[in-house]
Design an enzyme around this catalytic site. Structure first.
Site, PDB file in Angstrom:
ATOM      1  CB  SER A  86       0.159   4.798  -3.084  1.00  0.00           C
ATOM      2  OG  SER A  86       0.534   4.489  -4.504  1.00  0.00           O
ATOM      3  CE  LYS A 131      -2.215   7.152  -5.728  1.00  0.00           C
ATOM      4  NZ  LYS A 131      -2.047   5.614  -5.522  1.00  0.00           N
ATOM      5  CB  SER A 154       1.546   6.064  -7.188  1.00  0.00           C
ATOM      6  OG  SER A 154       0.582   5.194  -7.457  1.00  0.00           O
TER       7      SER A 154
END
Length: 403
Positions: free
Chosen positions: A117, A65, A62
């Site tokens: 997230s 991101k 993640s």
């Protein structure tokens, strides 16, 4: 007797642990990390203060991101209303529970992406900006390469769910984060600890997943992002600032979450305890021979605490800051200073050029004039000769007719 031995052994073990911990805390050497790859830089100058396998391609999970967020902020309109698709609604993994057909602003989706997230938010962002996840992948890869300047990154999606071709490096991730932190909107969202969330199917308070921002507060933390998929292990991106030093830490592939946090705090401790950022004031002057140079803006440079540095101008007009080991730790272009003496010299050179040009022009004009007089003289002589011959011819004819 056996119990006494156990007690003594325990006390010795505790004392040895305390001694080793105290020794480690007083040691100025970089920490030993569990994470497979890591990097720490000073965000103001970009100087690398620690690295481990920084160029090894790995799975970011993640931490992807961070790139998606700054790309959306810079290329999209934060007030745009995004309609959530079925594909976004059904995205795997962590989510902010978007509903198909739900309408959300782009900014709110970025908040859900970074703070909670949300993979569904990531897909909704990608489809809004590029029409599809596939096209988004192409668009963001071009952006990362051409705008931010990454070298070894290729993203297949906006959220970081595993794909064997979805790779990056610690060095590229820290460069992306450094770039993103220059954006005020990104900094605000990246540093948000709590946010009320009112969605079509989910009313809650989003709380950052990064534990150094909430559960185990670390002095100076300004933002963070966590990541995990089985193939990537635990990944962390962390920003922190104390006094005049701003740090960014990336750790990749720790087998246990606590180790990722320990690696991060150990690196931050090492950074804050051993480095500082100084600066050269705007307008400061330097010399190279007779030529003077000036700093066009405030120039920061990061160095070890209490370390003496030297500054010199090199032939191309750049200022190099060198540490005690002779390593260049910073380099910045300077502006030339036009001194009164230089201005006088330049004016004299201009006058000489103009004078030479005038003299050459005058010489050319004089030469052309003499050439013209000479040609005129030749022409007059030629005409006079022709007239003389004509008169002689006429005279002969008249004499012949008279006989």
């Amino acid at each position: 007797m056996k119990q006494v031995i156990i007690i003594i052994t325990t006390i010795v073990a505790i004392n040895m642990f305390s001694m080793s911990k105290a020794f480690a805390e007083s040691d100025n050497n970089p920490p030993t990390l569990v994470s497979e790859a890591a990097i720490m830089i000073d965000s103001k100058t970009g100087r690398v203060l620690y690295d481990k396998n920084e160029n090894k391609q790995m799975y970011p999970a993640s931490l992807t991101k961070i790139a998606t967020a700054v790309y959306a902020i810079e290329t999209g309109n934060l007030d745009d209303i995004v309609t959530v698709s079925e594909k976004a609604r059904n995205a795997e993994g962590t989510s902010v529970y978007l509903e198909e057909g739900e309408q959300v602003t782009l900014k709110k989706l970025i908040q859900g992406l970074l703070i909670n997230s949300g993979n569904d938010a990531g897909v909704a962002i990608a489809e809004h900006l590029s029409g599809s996840v596939k096209q988004f992948s192409s668009d963001i890869n071009k952006y990362l390469k051409n705008v931010i300047g990454v070298q070894n990154t290729h993203f297949e999606n906006p959220h970081g769910l595993f794909d064997p071709n979805h790779v990056t490096t610690a060095k590229d991730l820290v460069k992306i984060t450094q770039y993103a932190m220059k954006n005020e909107t990104f900094r605000e969202i990246f540093g948000t600890k709590k946010l009320k969330w009112n969605g079509a199917s989910w009313d809650t308070t989003l709380i950052t997943h990064h534990k150094l921002m909430r559960q185990i507060p670390y002095k100076g933390i300004t933002g963070g992002k966590t990541g995990f998929v089985n193939q990537s292990g635990f990944t962390l991106a962390t920003t922190a600032e104390r006094k005049n030093l701003s740090l960014i830490v990336i750790t990749l592939n720790s087998y246990i979450q606590s180790a990722a946090y320990n690696d991060t705090t150990n690196l931050l401790d090492y950074g804050f305890e051993n480095f500082e950022t100084s600066s050269i004031s705007k307008g400061a002057t330097f010399s190279l021979g007779e030529q003077k140079y000036m700093a066009p803006k405030r120039i920061p440079y990061t160095h070890s605490l209490n370390e003496q540095v030297s500054k010199k101008v090199i032939d191309n007009g750049s200022l190099e800051v060198t540490n005690e080991a002779g390593n260049v730790i910073a380099s910045y272009p300077l502006n030339k200073v036009e001194t009164e003496e230089n201005v006088v010299k330049q004016e004299k050179i201009k006058e000489e050029i103009i004078a030479n040009k005038d003299a050459k022009t005058s010489s050319m004009v004089g030469g052309h004039f003499l050439e013209f007089i000479f040609m005129l003289f030749i022409t007059v002589l030629s005409i006079a000769g022709i007239i003389y011959h004509i008169r002689q011819l006429v005279k002969k004819v008249n004499t012949s007719n008279g006989g």
